[in-house]
Design an enzyme around this catalytic site. Structure first.
Site, short mmCIF file in Angstrom:
data_model
loop_
_atom_site.label_atom_id
_atom_site.label_comp_id
_atom_site.label_asym_id
_atom_site.label_seq_id
_atom_site.Cartn_x
_atom_site.Cartn_y
_atom_site.Cartn_z
N ASP A 1 0.96 -1.06 -0.14
CA ASP A 1 0.07 -0.09 -0.07
C ASP A 1 0.88 1.21 0.21
O ASP A 1 1.88 1.27 0.54
CB ASP A 1 -0.70 0.03 1.49
CG ASP A 1 -1.79 -1.12 1.15
OD1 ASP A 1 -2.21 -1.74 0.09
OD2 ASP A 1 -2.25 -1.45 2.29
N1 URA Z 1 -1.13 -6.13 3.71
C1 URA Z 1 -1.85 -4.87 3.85
O1 URA Z 1 -2.66 -4.54 4.28
N2 URA Z 1 -1.19 -3.79 3.17
C2 URA Z 1 0.26 -3.94 2.44
O2 URA Z 1 0.65 -2.99 1.96
C3 URA Z 1 0.63 -5.19 2.44
C4 URA Z 1 -0.22 -6.08 3.16
#
Ligand code: URA
Length: 239
Positions: free
Chosen positions: A103
């Protein structure tokens, strides 16, 4: 391989631009000036110099980045900076892409390569390649959460996750945890905690398969994987 194709592949310009480079006499193969792009070279055997600099041909590039927050793990984005924008031009010419997504606000281990086969192997849901995350959670993470994650939890879309290995490092008003999962559903870690009524306030990936984040890398920095690391990744078979 034709010399004009080699140079174009290496990102030295379009076929037309490469033609001009050659015409200007900047290319030497084994010490001899080559002006005709139809000439063939053996990229691994011949010494190819362009304007006095060695052209080192290779097909694949493997980079490990400590992804900073605020940057998108994609090759292009209309608004935001991407992890590819953080690479030096000499690495961008290989057209690499991130292996899977973190993310925008997630930090840590991100593999960037142009090896589609390896990327596919690492991301294939059938392979169950483990990924480990460090997270700070709002609220107290409990032993019940550990047990729930061990059984797998049901996400907001009804999907029941595979077991996750949750370790509580510090429990309190906020908790520090480590979580090992073998899948990569969209926002998986955040949604797993939502399923037990808790919120992730900081997330960092520590490892993927056999490789760990290199703690010497500052946020936004990256380095090439060593040959041994590439072999480890290619030969990795989760138990
Ligand atoms: N899980 C998440 O919620 N975000 C990420 O970036 C990676 C795994």
């Amino acid at each position: 391989m034709r010399v004009d194709k080699l140079l174009a592949n290496m990102g030295y310009g379009s076929r037309k631009e490469v033609k001009k480079l050659l015409k200007d006499g900047g290319l030497q193969v084994n010490g001899e000036v080559i002006k005709d792009g139809k000439n063939h070279v053996h990229p691994e055997k011949d010494t190819v110099m362009l304007n006095g600099e060695r052209v080192e041909y290779r097909e694949y590039i493997y980079l490990l980045m400590n992804k900073p927050p605020g940057v998108i793990s994609a090759t292009e984005d209309q608004q935001d900076e991407t992890v590819i924008d953080l690479l030096q031009l000499e690495d961008q010419i290989f057209s690499p892409f991130p292996v899977g997504r973190l993310d925008k606000d997630t930090e840590g281990f991100l593999l960037i390569t142009n090896d589609g086969q390896l990327s596919h192997q690492l991301l294939s849901p059938k392979r169950h390649v483990p990924k480990t995350y460090f997270a700070v959670i709002e609220g107290e993470v409990t032993q019940e959460d550990v047990e729930a994650f061990k059984r797998g939890v049901t996400l907001d879309d009804g999907y029941h996750t595979k077991p996750g290995e949750l370790t509580i490092l510090k429990a309190g008003l906020t908790s520090d945890i480590e979580l090992k999962i073998t899948e990569g559903k969209f926002h998986q870690v955040k949604r797993m905690f939502e399923s037990v009524g808790k919120r992730v306030v900081y997330l960092k990936r520590l490892s993927m398969g056999p490789l760990q984040l290199d703690e010497d890398l500052e946020l936004g920095e990256y380095r090439e994987l060593t040959e041994e690391e590439v072999t480890l990744l290619k030969e990795y078979r989760p138990s």
